[in-house]
Design an enzyme around this catalytic site. Sequence first.
Site, PDB file in Angstrom:
ATOM      1  N   ILE A  17       0.817  -1.223   0.000  1.00  0.00           N
ATOM      2  CA  ILE A  17       0.000   0.000   0.000  1.00  0.00           C
ATOM      3  C   ILE A  17       0.847   1.268   0.000  1.00  0.00           C
ATOM      4  CG2 ILE A  17      -0.223   0.164   2.520  1.00  0.00           C
ATOM      5  CD1 ILE A  17      -3.163   1.048   2.051  1.00  0.00           C
ATOM      6  N   LEU A  65       5.925 -10.526   3.559  1.00  0.00           N
ATOM      7  CA  LEU A  65       5.750 -11.565   2.546  1.00  0.00           C
ATOM      8  C   LEU A  65       6.674 -12.760   2.757  1.00  0.00           C
ATOM      9  CD1 LEU A  65       3.969  -9.480   1.070  1.00  0.00           C
ATOM     10  CD2 LEU A  65       5.026 -10.216  -1.064  1.00  0.00           C
ATOM     11  N   GLN A  89       9.641  -6.936  -4.685  1.00  0.00           N
ATOM     12  CA  GLN A  89      10.884  -6.228  -5.000  1.00  0.00           C
ATOM     13  C   GLN A  89      10.737  -5.917  -6.477  1.00  0.00           C
ATOM     14  OE1 GLN A  89      13.581  -4.513  -6.298  1.00  0.00           O
ATOM     15  NE2 GLN A  89      14.171  -6.500  -7.133  1.00  0.00           N
ATOM     16  N   SER A 131       3.399  -8.684 -14.621  1.00  0.00           N
ATOM     17  CA  SER A 131       4.193  -7.630 -15.242  1.00  0.00           C
ATOM     18  C   SER A 131       4.512  -7.938 -16.698  1.00  0.00           C
ATOM     19  CB  SER A 131       5.513  -7.466 -14.465  1.00  0.00           C
ATOM     20  OG  SER A 131       6.427  -6.648 -15.175  1.00  0.00           O
ATOM     21  N   GLU A 133       7.259  -7.432 -17.915  1.00  0.00           N
ATOM     22  CA  GLU A 133       8.619  -7.963 -17.933  1.00  0.00           C
ATOM     23  C   GLU A 133       8.621  -9.485 -18.103  1.00  0.00           C
ATOM     24  OE1 GLU A 133      11.772  -6.630 -17.735  1.00  0.00           O
ATOM     25  OE2 GLU A 133      11.006  -4.591 -17.915  1.00  0.00           O
ATOM     26  N   TYR A 155      13.840 -10.575 -11.913  1.00  0.00           N
ATOM     27  CA  TYR A 155      12.529 -10.016 -11.600  1.00  0.00           C
ATOM     28  C   TYR A 155      11.460 -10.613 -12.508  1.00  0.00           C
ATOM     29  CZ  TYR A 155       8.689  -6.635 -11.574  1.00  0.00           C
ATOM     30  OH  TYR A 155       7.452  -6.052 -11.516  1.00  0.00           O
ATOM     31  N   LYS A 159       8.249 -12.933 -11.495  1.00  0.00           N
ATOM     32  CA  LYS A 159       6.885 -12.545 -11.831  1.00  0.00           C
ATOM     33  C   LYS A 159       6.159 -13.656 -12.585  1.00  0.00           C
ATOM     34  CE  LYS A 159       5.798  -8.462 -10.215  1.00  0.00           C
ATOM     35  NZ  LYS A 159       4.617  -8.282  -9.327  1.00  0.00           N
ATOM     36  N   HIS A 185       3.821   1.540 -15.924  1.00  0.00           N
ATOM     37  CA  HIS A 185       2.892   2.608 -15.551  1.00  0.00           C
ATOM     38  C   HIS A 185       3.583   3.524 -14.550  1.00  0.00           C
ATOM     39  CE1 HIS A 185       2.226  -1.105 -13.313  1.00  0.00           C
ATOM     40  NE2 HIS A 185       1.821  -0.389 -12.276  1.00  0.00           N
ATOM     41  N   ARG A 190       6.183   7.731  -8.716  1.00  0.00           N
ATOM     42  CA  ARG A 190       7.124   6.696  -9.113  1.00  0.00           C
ATOM     43  C   ARG A 190       8.435   6.906  -8.366  1.00  0.00           C
ATOM     44  NH1 ARG A 190       7.311   1.533 -10.921  1.00  0.00           N
ATOM     45  NH2 ARG A 190       7.553   1.356 -13.173  1.00  0.00           N
TER      46      ARG A 190
END
Length: 330
Positions: A17, A65, A89, A131, A133, A155, A159, A185, A190
């Site tokens: 959040i 997590l 991450q 993602s 990615e 990463y 994902k 996005h 950011r």
Amino acid sequence: MPVSNNTEGRRALITGITGQDGSYLAELLLELGYEVFGVVRRASTERFERIDHLRDRVNLLHADLLDQSSLNRAFAEAAPVEVYNLAAQSFVPTSWSEPVLTAQFTGMGVTRVLEALRQTCPEARFYQASSSEMFGKVQESPQKESTPFYPRSPYGVAKVYGHWITVNYRESYDLYACSGILFNHESPRRGLEFVTRKITHTAARIKLGLASELRLGNLDARRDWGFAGDYVRAMWLMLQSDEPDDYVIATGETHSVRECCEVAFAHLGLDWQDFVKTDDKLLRPAEVEFLMGDYSKAKRQLKWEPEVSFNSLIEMMVDSDLASLTERRR
């Protein structure tokens, strides 16, 4: 945007959040009448800048997590009807230097969240932040839900695991679980480590005489960039459908890092070529050269479309950075 009349009093739980997406999603859910719970990690120094304006309207719960029991407690306390897993991450370059930690948070962390859901509130609807990615070395363009994955970073690999474990839990335990395959996005919220914000923030600093150059890696890398505020609306819409499914969320346009520089500096009356320098140390070990999403399924089934254009997005970020830097100098 279609708004349900039955959102008042619903309880939603958001992991991550305090991040960019989490803060925009919390705002949206509060506007829709939800009671919002957010999972945050216990730390000696708490960083809640993105949700400072919401602190008196959201309920924060401590969980991690990496720790199943803490997640179970948080889920049991929140008793949500909707769960949005945005925690990860999420910085691709860090995944190269910390691949195991990235796998634990971004990959295995999804399993722990799903287990908490299954054990404490299996009727709740679940959103997983997948993602673009995952597409990595793209097998077709534009990329859609059926495009094969070919991740090019730890990463991206993590994902892919998170995406498929969500599908597996949906099919194995009959959970209402969706994945949003979100393309890049951005927003004024950011992180400074991400290339778009690095560009807009440094351009604003140069305009104010606080910096003299901007060092970047691959200027030719092309991405499908949208506004985070638009994309969290798509997350919510996914959980309002009759059946769970997976959706690509994108703009259907692609722009290079070079174009991002052009727009940002031009908005400040500057020529980007006078200030931008390339630095080989900033190149990825395995580059993702081109990403562009096909969001036609989301448009057709969710009635979702992006609203903020690429130029408007970059200019919005430049204006925000210029205003905040100017305020700090006073």
